[in-house]
Design a protein around this motif. Sequence first.
Motif, PDB file in Angstrom:
ATOM      1  N   UNK A  20       0.826  -1.210   0.000  1.00  0.00           N
ATOM      2  CA  UNK A  20       0.000   0.000   0.000  1.00  0.00           C
ATOM      3  C   UNK A  20       0.861   1.261   0.000  1.00  0.00           C
ATOM      4  N   UNK A  21       1.945   1.258   0.763  1.00  0.00           N
ATOM      5  CA  UNK A  21       2.840   2.417   0.790  1.00  0.00           C
ATOM      6  C   UNK A  21       3.446   2.634  -0.590  1.00  0.00           C
ATOM      7  N   UNK A  22       3.854   1.558  -1.252  1.00  0.00           N
ATOM      8  CA  UNK A  22       4.428   1.684  -2.590  1.00  0.00           C
ATOM      9  C   UNK A  22       3.400   2.214  -3.584  1.00  0.00           C
ATOM     10  N   UNK A  23       2.162   1.714  -3.515  1.00  0.00           N
ATOM     11  CA  UNK A  23       1.109   2.222  -4.405  1.00  0.00           C
ATOM     12  C   UNK A  23       0.816   3.689  -4.112  1.00  0.00           C
ATOM     13  N   UNK A  24       0.837   4.057  -2.839  1.00  0.00           N
ATOM     14  CA  UNK A  24       0.594   5.445  -2.455  1.00  0.00           C
ATOM     15  C   UNK A  24       1.679   6.364  -3.013  1.00  0.00           C
TER      16      UNK A  24
ATOM     17  N   UNK B 100       1.154   6.781  -6.667  1.00  0.00           N
ATOM     18  CA  UNK B 100       0.043   7.686  -6.933  1.00  0.00           C
ATOM     19  C   UNK B 100       0.462   9.138  -6.730  1.00  0.00           C
ATOM     20  N   UNK B 101       1.210   9.413  -5.684  1.00  0.00           N
ATOM     21  CA  UNK B 101       1.690  10.768  -5.436  1.00  0.00           C
ATOM     22  C   UNK B 101       2.573  11.234  -6.584  1.00  0.00           C
ATOM     23  N   UNK B 102       3.457  10.354  -7.061  1.00  0.00           N
ATOM     24  CA  UNK B 102       4.316  10.712  -8.191  1.00  0.00           C
ATOM     25  C   UNK B 102       3.488  10.960  -9.445  1.00  0.00           C
ATOM     26  N   UNK B 103       2.436  10.179  -9.652  1.00  0.00           N
ATOM     27  CA  UNK B 103       1.571  10.374 -10.810  1.00  0.00           C
ATOM     28  C   UNK B 103       0.865  11.727 -10.770  1.00  0.00           C
TER      29      UNK B 103
END
Length: 137
Positions: A77-81, A84-87
């Motif tokens: 979840x941290x990696x996906x978060x 998403x922030x980078x996106x």
Amino acid sequence: RARPGGMSAPSASNGAWRGTLRRVLRAVDAHVTSHTGSPTWRDHVLAEFRSLEKMALADRVAARLRAADEWATLANAVQRHKAMIMDYGHSLEKEREQLKKASSTANYVGLSMPDAYDHAAHDLAAANKKKDGDGDE
């Protein structure tokens, strides 16, 4: 009954135990080992799962399996978060400022912060990966 790999199933259900081990190892490989290049955490996870064989209490084994599964969920979840922030165009400058503050605080009291990996190289690789992925579509 011992398996060829040396790991026999603890008293928790065999499928859940193996599934949790696989999930945790995938998370460690994706989020830790790939950045550090060191198999230390992977070896630690395997040692912890092997220690479950020696536990006699099923509820303690189940609790440790649950904690391992929750850690894998958190790491993913941290990696996906972060992705998403980078996106959304966040540049991680705030995170770097916090790291610099922590480093200066550590230096102030005579300690130093460990450097797990080169942030600039990591960001460049991520940007190139994203650029290459966008160009294929």
